[in-house]
Design an enzyme around this catalytic site. Structure first.
Site, short mmCIF file in Angstrom:
data_model
loop_
_atom_site.label_atom_id
_atom_site.label_comp_id
_atom_site.label_asym_id
_atom_site.label_seq_id
_atom_site.Cartn_x
_atom_site.Cartn_y
_atom_site.Cartn_z
N GLU A 1 -0.77 -2.24 15.59
CA GLU A 1 0.18 -1.63 14.49
C GLU A 1 -1.00 -1.40 13.41
O GLU A 1 -1.77 -2.06 13.21
CB GLU A 1 1.26 -2.78 14.05
CG GLU A 1 2.31 -2.12 12.97
CD GLU A 1 1.43 -2.35 11.64
OE1 GLU A 1 1.95 -1.71 10.55
OE2 GLU A 1 0.78 -3.42 11.82
N ASN B 1 1.15 1.39 17.17
CA ASN B 1 1.37 2.48 17.03
C ASN B 1 0.07 3.21 16.94
O ASN B 1 -0.27 4.16 17.39
CB ASN B 1 2.07 2.98 15.65
CG ASN B 1 1.87 2.19 14.38
OD1 ASN B 1 0.70 1.37 14.31
ND2 ASN B 1 2.77 2.29 13.51
N HIS C 1 9.88 0.21 8.06
CA HIS C 1 9.20 -0.75 8.24
C HIS C 1 9.10 -1.81 7.42
O HIS C 1 9.50 -2.98 7.41
CB HIS C 1 7.63 -0.43 8.53
CG HIS C 1 7.45 0.70 9.54
ND1 HIS C 1 7.52 0.54 10.92
CD2 HIS C 1 6.88 1.73 9.30
CE1 HIS C 1 7.26 1.58 11.50
NE2 HIS C 1 6.80 2.59 10.61
N ASP C 2 8.86 -1.47 6.26
CA ASP C 2 8.33 -2.62 5.20
C ASP C 2 9.59 -3.25 4.38
O ASP C 2 9.76 -4.42 4.10
CB ASP C 2 7.63 -1.83 4.08
CG ASP C 2 6.10 -1.48 4.44
OD1 ASP C 2 5.70 -2.09 5.59
OD2 ASP C 2 5.43 -0.53 3.88
N ASP D 1 7.54 3.74 2.88
CA ASP D 1 8.24 2.60 3.28
C ASP D 1 8.23 1.53 2.44
O ASP D 1 9.01 0.55 2.04
CB ASP D 1 8.33 2.31 4.76
CG ASP D 1 6.88 2.09 5.16
OD1 ASP D 1 6.09 2.70 4.83
OD2 ASP D 1 6.61 1.33 5.99
N ASP D 2 6.93 1.33 1.49
CA ASP D 2 6.75 0.43 0.64
C ASP D 2 7.43 0.61 -0.33
O ASP D 2 7.90 -0.38 -1.09
CB ASP D 2 4.93 0.43 0.54
CG ASP D 2 4.26 0.42 1.31
OD1 ASP D 2 3.97 1.33 2.18
OD2 ASP D 2 3.51 -0.73 1.33
N ASP E 1 0.95 -1.21 0.00
CA ASP E 1 -0.02 0.03 0.03
C ASP E 1 0.85 1.24 -0.05
O ASP E 1 0.95 2.00 1.03
CB ASP E 1 -0.86 -0.01 1.15
CG ASP E 1 -0.12 0.14 2.47
OD1 ASP E 1 1.07 -0.39 2.55
OD2 ASP E 1 -0.99 0.28 3.62
N ASN F 1 -1.17 -1.81 9.96
CA ASN F 1 -1.63 -2.60 8.89
C ASN F 1 -2.32 -3.80 9.57
O ASN F 1 -3.34 -4.02 8.97
CB ASN F 1 -0.20 -3.38 8.34
CG ASN F 1 0.81 -2.73 7.54
OD1 ASN F 1 0.10 -1.80 7.10
ND2 ASN F 1 1.95 -3.08 7.25
#
Lengths: 318, 313
Positions: free
Chosen positions: A161, A155, A236-237, A14-15, A10, A163
């Site tokens: 979190e 978060n 993250h990702d 960071d993706d 998405d 997602n």
């Protein structure tokens, strides 16, 4: 030999880092998009822009689910901006989407690729629908390395979190699917930050891709700092990709993970049975009395080693 | 001047340690009993036996709630044996109970004692019932130091610690009461364990009390369902020695509806960062309603406990 992967995402700043890392270090066979950091229309648009500036237009993009299984879609403009990828100035995308819906694409690819590894780094709606649509899907997927959840705090809420919180019911389907899961949660990703020195190193690479990445990381880090006080955007990702390709970056413990779908305060929590890890995750080793582990959960991370890998890979882009 | 306290408990091996510590280091005005580690009948009997062998029969004992607010009672024989205090050989108790129910007794004491501190170390049913019975109760209690819950993992389930799991609905009432709370959870109590060396030291003490404590700790530390952790006395220690535990103010809610998290003390510790110290996010959640123990000096606890134990007959 490189792992055969599909990134389900998405984008999301960071993706993009995950796509860039996976585009070079794995045999990336597709990108599927999902609602999450922004609307599906935006995350799909962002994915198309990314493959264009990075020269990855050979990777097919299939658009997926616009909303969660049960709940109403929620986005994160406070982190990623209204577009989901605010910061860089990118040309309107021209690359065509794959004609199949992401769920069909995932089912087709799982039938034609052996040893397919999925990298879900957004809400797990596409993967859950694929699992529900075709009971054989689970056994045709070798492994899932996902970014989501946390061994400690969330978060969006103290427990959850983003997602997982966006679609807890889908996450429950995935965690009970029987597919071997590697879970990269906030407890490690919050330790890998795009601090100012790293952002400078990214910008100094000088390529078009690196300049776009630097613009993204500047925007994303300013938002992260404003939102959480952390010294830079959390990577993250891409850590879900790093988990697959370099065993020295993350440390894992096999744990049973249950997704809370009914909690009033805890919906979307990845409840990890880490009782045997002791109160600080290492000092004590009480006997485990829980269910058999269904995931390898990241418990520690070498941030410097991640950045070495990421900067090396980024330097290969035009 | 020492704190005026009432210990609300379900003895329970570690509850005995809390009573022994609290009776010497605070102005312990009463013991109230509740279902929990064993049935109310057993925990009350165990409390009476404890004050008898320790020479604390001047402390009134009131028996309280036999079952949680909503759910059915569940005990912990895997940790405490079927009596709730297996191990030592104790005489049948003769000390009488006070005639009131523990909830009435708590309400009465809260009117008579200024600055009353409660030390609940079992399921929170009595305290919740008192809060519900008299809306003025919360305003008359200075603070509570609770053993329960966890900042990290549970014990009864991956999410829930036994005391909170045994009555999540009562715990939610307590955490919403507005009474200042210190929460001493598994994340610290599991770090304070009665090791063989400590048990041997206690056994070498000459008193009757120490002998019973040694027997109690021997059983408690060698049960398959237990780790010998000094859960309950740490809730007393939190009040009397600021060097033993470190606290962080946090918002704590009790999950009462979760399918896998019921009984969890959900602590909003996001500002603590992933390892509870390295990072400092801004807190974005609700205003803290509890001081949550995040670190413990086990050696300092044992120094205190052994000093106090040596004063008993």
């Amino acid at each position: 030999m490189k792992l055969t992967t599909i990134i389900d995402c998405d984008p999301g700043h960071d993706d993009v880092m995950a796509i860039l890392l996976g585009g070079r270090t794995t045999d990336l066979r597709g990108i599927t998009t999902v609602h999450g950091n922004a609307s599906l229309a935006q995350t799909t648009r962002n994915a198309r822009q990314v493959v264009e500036f990075a020269g990855l237009t050979h990777v097919p993009i299939a658009e997926g689910m616009p909303q969660p299984l049960v709940r109403v879609a929620q986005h994160a403009p406070y982190v990623h901006g209204e577009s989901g990828l605010d910061g860089p100035t990118l040309a309107p995308p021209t690359v065509a989407l794959h004609p199949s819906h992401a769920v069909d694409f995932l089912l087709e690819q799982s039938a034609s690729l052996s040893e397919l590894v999925l990298l879900p780094i957004g809400p797990l709606t596409n993967i859950a629908i694929a699992l529900k649509r075709d009971p054989g899907f689970a056994s045709r997927v070798k492994q899932i390395s996902l970014m989501g959840g946390s061994l400690t705090f969330g978060n969006v809420t103290p427990a959850a979190e983003f997602n997982l919180w966006c679609d807890p019911e889908a996450a429950h389907v995935v965690f009970t699917s029987g597919i071997p899961i590697t879970m990269i949660g906030l407890n490690v990703t919050h330790q890998v930050l795009a601090t100012e020195p790293y952002r400078r190193r990214v910008r100094s690479i000088g390529s078009t891709t690196a300049t776009h990445v630097a613009d993204m990381l500047d925007f994303y880090s300013a938002r992260e700092t404003a939102y959480t006080g952390l010294a830079g955007g959390s990577m993250h990702d891409p850590l879900a990709v790093a988990a697959l390709i370099d065993p020295t970056i993350l440390t894992f413990e096999p744990l049973h993970v249950a997704v809370e779908i009914h909690g009033r305060d805890t919906a979307g929590m990845t409840l990890c049975d880490g009782r045997h890890l002791g109160p600080d995750f290492r000092a004590l080793k009480p006997r485990t009395r829980g269910e058999a582990p269904n995931a390898n959960v990241a418990v520690a991370v070498d941030a410097a080693r991640f950045w070495e890998l990421f900067l090396d890979v980024l330097a290969t882009y035009p | 001047m020492s704190l005026a306290t009432i210990i609300d408990c379900d003895p329970g091996h570690d509850d005995v340690m809390a009573i022994l510590l609290g009776a010497r280091t605070t102005d312990l005005r009463a013991i109230t009993t509740v279902h929990g580690n064993a049935s109310l009948e057993q925990t009350t009997r165990n409390a009476r036996q404890t004050v008898e062998f320790a020479g604390l029969t001047h402390i009134p004992i009131a028996a309280g709630m036999a079952a949680p607010l909503v759910q059915a009672p569940s005990y912990a024989p895997e940790a405490h044996g079927v009596t709730g205090l297996d191990g030592p050989t104790l005489a049948p108790p003769t000390v009488p109970l006070v005639p009131q129910h523990a909830v009435d007794y708590l309400l009465a004491q809260s009117r008579q004692i200024a600055d009353l501190t409660l030390v609940p170390v079992g399921p929170l049913t009595n305290i919740a019932a008192a809060l519900k019975q008299d809306p003025g109760f919360a305003g008359r209690v200075r603070q509570m130091s609770i053993m329960g819950g966890s900042l990290t993992f549970g014990n009864r389930t991956p999410a829930a610690e036994f005391n909170i799991w045994a009555d999540p609905d009562a715990a939610q009432v307590v955490f919403r009461s507005g009474v200042p709370i210190k929460l001493v959870g598994l994340n610290v109590t599991l770090q304070v364990v009665a090791t063989p060396a400590i048990r041997a030291h206690i056994r070498s003490l000459p008193s009757t009390t120490a002998r019973h404590v040694a027997d109690i700790l021997e059983f408690y530390s060698t049960q398959p369902g237990n780790s010998g952790a000094m859960h309950d006395p740490l809730a007393v220690a939190a009040l009397i020695d600021p060097t033993i535990l470190t606290f962080e103010p946090m918002h704590v809610t009790v999950e009462t509806h979760g399918s896998v998290t019921r009984g969890m003390t959900l602590c909003d510790g996001r500002h603590l960062g992933p390892d509870f110290r390295a990072l400092r996010h801004r807190v974005r959640g609700e205003t803290p309603n509890a001081e949550v123990a995040v670190a413990v000096d086990a050696a300092r606890f044992w120094e205190l406990f052994l000093d106090v134990l040596a004063t008993y007959p």
